[in-house]
Design a protein around this motif. Sequence first.
Motif, PDB file in Angstrom:
ATOM      1  N   ASP A 113       0.610  -1.108  -0.033  1.00 33.35           N
ATOM      2  CA  ASP A 113       0.032   0.006   0.137  1.00 33.35           C
ATOM      3  C   ASP A 113       0.977   1.221  -0.108  1.00 33.35           C
ATOM      4  O   ASP A 113       0.476   2.394   0.381  1.00 33.35           O
ATOM      5  CB  ASP A 113      -0.771   0.018   1.102  1.00 33.35           C
ATOM      6  CG  ASP A 113      -0.051  -0.158   2.506  1.00 33.35           C
ATOM      7  OD1 ASP A 113       1.044  -0.220   2.536  1.00 33.35           O
ATOM      8  OD2 ASP A 113      -0.935   0.254   3.552  1.00 33.35           O
ATOM      9  N   PHE A 114       2.296   1.342  -0.620  1.00 31.14           N
ATOM     10  CA  PHE A 114       2.972   2.367  -0.571  1.00 31.14           C
ATOM     11  C   PHE A 114       3.846   2.235  -1.714  1.00 31.14           C
ATOM     12  O   PHE A 114       4.247   1.269  -2.479  1.00 31.14           O
ATOM     13  CB  PHE A 114       3.506   2.532   0.829  1.00 31.14           C
ATOM     14  CG  PHE A 114       4.877   1.414   1.044  1.00 31.14           C
ATOM     15  CD1 PHE A 114       6.041   1.419   0.404  1.00 31.14           C
ATOM     16  CD2 PHE A 114       4.273   0.301   1.665  1.00 31.14           C
ATOM     17  CE1 PHE A 114       6.785   0.546   0.958  1.00 31.14           C
ATOM     18  CE2 PHE A 114       5.173  -0.737   2.067  1.00 31.14           C
ATOM     19  CZ  PHE A 114       6.421  -0.667   1.693  1.00 31.14           C
ATOM     20  N   GLY A 162       6.966  -1.627   7.431  1.00 30.36           N
ATOM     21  CA  GLY A 162       6.699  -0.431   8.400  1.00 30.36           C
ATOM     22  C   GLY A 162       7.647   0.788   7.861  1.00 30.36           C
ATOM     23  O   GLY A 162       7.570   1.862   7.984  1.00 30.36           O
ATOM     24  N   ASP A 163       9.060   0.328   7.374  1.00 31.57           N
ATOM     25  CA  ASP A 163      10.059   1.268   7.226  1.00 31.57           C
ATOM     26  C   ASP A 163      10.046   1.662   5.767  1.00 31.57           C
ATOM     27  O   ASP A 163      11.376   2.094   5.392  1.00 31.57           O
ATOM     28  CB  ASP A 163      11.366   0.672   7.934  1.00 31.57           C
ATOM     29  CG  ASP A 163      11.431   0.888   9.374  1.00 31.57           C
ATOM     30  OD1 ASP A 163      10.638   1.797   9.926  1.00 31.57           O
ATOM     31  OD2 ASP A 163      12.286   0.352   9.900  1.00 31.57           O
ATOM     32  N   ASP A 197       8.818 -14.195   6.953  1.00 33.54           N
ATOM     33  CA  ASP A 197       7.266 -13.506   6.559  1.00 33.54           C
ATOM     34  C   ASP A 197       6.574 -13.180   7.823  1.00 33.54           C
ATOM     35  O   ASP A 197       5.859 -12.067   7.918  1.00 33.54           O
ATOM     36  CB  ASP A 197       6.688 -14.644   5.955  1.00 33.54           C
ATOM     37  CG  ASP A 197       7.008 -14.852   4.501  1.00 33.54           C
ATOM     38  OD1 ASP A 197       7.723 -14.239   3.972  1.00 33.54           O
ATOM     39  OD2 ASP A 197       6.550 -16.070   3.923  1.00 33.54           O
ATOM     40  N   ASP A 198       6.882 -14.037   9.148  1.00 30.51           N
ATOM     41  CA  ASP A 198       5.987 -13.616  10.320  1.00 30.51           C
ATOM     42  C   ASP A 198       6.415 -12.653  11.154  1.00 30.51           C
ATOM     43  O   ASP A 198       6.023 -11.814  11.731  1.00 30.51           O
ATOM     44  CB  ASP A 198       5.912 -14.941  11.133  1.00 30.51           C
ATOM     45  CG  ASP A 198       5.152 -15.979  10.386  1.00 30.51           C
ATOM     46  OD1 ASP A 198       4.222 -15.654   9.308  1.00 30.51           O
ATOM     47  OD2 ASP A 198       5.082 -16.980  10.665  1.00 30.51           O
ATOM     48  N   ARG A 199       7.868 -12.502  11.213  1.00 34.35           N
ATOM     49  CA  ARG A 199       8.594 -11.652  12.211  1.00 34.35           C
ATOM     50  C   ARG A 199       9.500 -10.459  11.458  1.00 34.35           C
ATOM     51  O   ARG A 199       9.865  -9.484  12.188  1.00 34.35           O
ATOM     52  CB  ARG A 199       9.489 -12.409  13.071  1.00 34.35           C
ATOM     53  CG  ARG A 199       8.877 -13.374  14.069  1.00 34.35           C
ATOM     54  CD  ARG A 199       9.729 -14.447  14.822  1.00 34.35           C
ATOM     55  NE  ARG A 199       8.972 -15.212  15.502  1.00 34.35           N
ATOM     56  CZ  ARG A 199       9.140 -15.152  16.799  1.00 34.35           C
ATOM     57  NH1 ARG A 199       9.998 -14.519  17.494  1.00 34.35           N
ATOM     58  NH2 ARG A 199       8.562 -16.222  17.588  1.00 34.35           N
ATOM     59  N   VAL A 200       9.937 -10.466  10.350  1.00 33.20           N
ATOM     60  CA  VAL A 200      10.811  -9.705   9.836  1.00 33.20           C
ATOM     61  C   VAL A 200      10.180  -8.869   8.763  1.00 33.20           C
ATOM     62  O   VAL A 200      10.178  -7.545   8.973  1.00 33.20           O
ATOM     63  CB  VAL A 200      12.091 -10.426   8.986  1.00 33.20           C
ATOM     64  CG1 VAL A 200      13.150  -9.389   8.519  1.00 33.20           C
ATOM     65  CG2 VAL A 200      12.816 -11.257  10.349  1.00 33.20           C
ATOM     66  N   ARG A 201       9.579  -9.397   7.877  1.00 30.92           N
ATOM     67  CA  ARG A 201       9.025  -8.616   6.625  1.00 30.92           C
ATOM     68  C   ARG A 201       7.911  -7.512   7.240  1.00 30.92           C
ATOM     69  O   ARG A 201       7.903  -6.348   6.532  1.00 30.92           O
ATOM     70  CB  ARG A 201       8.360  -9.519   5.671  1.00 30.92           C
ATOM     71  CG  ARG A 201       9.551 -10.261   4.873  1.00 30.92           C
ATOM     72  CD  ARG A 201       8.764 -11.067   3.941  1.00 30.92           C
ATOM     73  NE  ARG A 201       8.688 -10.172   2.705  1.00 30.92           N
ATOM     74  CZ  ARG A 201       7.903 -10.670   1.651  1.00 30.92           C
ATOM     75  NH1 ARG A 201       7.204 -11.739   1.740  1.00 30.92           N
ATOM     76  NH2 ARG A 201       7.718  -9.776   0.677  1.00 30.92           N
ATOM     77  N   PRO A 202       7.128  -7.774   8.028  1.00 32.26           N
ATOM     78  CA  PRO A 202       6.333  -6.718   8.637  1.00 32.26           C
ATOM     79  C   PRO A 202       6.928  -5.405   9.169  1.00 32.26           C
ATOM     80  O   PRO A 202       6.377  -4.313   8.771  1.00 32.26           O
ATOM     81  CB  PRO A 202       5.268  -7.317   9.568  1.00 32.26           C
ATOM     82  CG  PRO A 202       5.377  -8.785   9.180  1.00 32.26           C
ATOM     83  CD  PRO A 202       6.693  -9.025   8.712  1.00 32.26           C
TER      84      PRO A 202
END
Length: 186
Positions: free
Chosen positions: A59-60, A132-133, A123-128
């Motif tokens: 979304d960015f 965000g950055d 996928d679960d811990r790093v990519r989100p």
Amino acid sequence: MHIQTQTTPNPATLMFRPGRSVSPEGTHDFDTPEAAEASPLASALFALGDVTGVFYGEDFVSVTKDPSGGDWSALKPDVMSLIVDHFASGAPLFFAGAPDTAPQIDENEEDADIRRQITELLDDRVRPAVAGDGGDIVFHGFKEGVVYLRMQGACAGCPSSTATLKNGIENLLRYYVPEVEEVRAV
């Protein structure tokens, strides 16, 4: 259309949030004008001259400028205008038949379970957190104890990306997947 902007840990990169889906099928990174030829929006952004990178997230759109090109005050309005015009026109994000050129590491089938564990952790811990950055991290392979990752978007070239890769991601993967000895950027 109202576009929100957000700073990133990389001072040369800004995130532009158009308030709509950008690339829901996955992230895309353009680090040269030639790579950007696959996308009308990325091509237009590179044509501004001071743009050195374009990254599409869910979304960015993250845009990286030449650090020697001054601050964002002159470039930001032009970037916003191109993004608004692109989405208002209904033009596709990619030209038809655009190739995917992501390099892959030669892997053996015996490591399939290890690769699955690594991708789940990423996928679960790093990519989100990385998204965000204004960036992404892409798994390119696992071979002989080494995990190969590529930092994209705001994370590529960020002053803290080496620390993120070595101190954060490498430690996380080594803790949960004992077969991991090292993480390297590709």
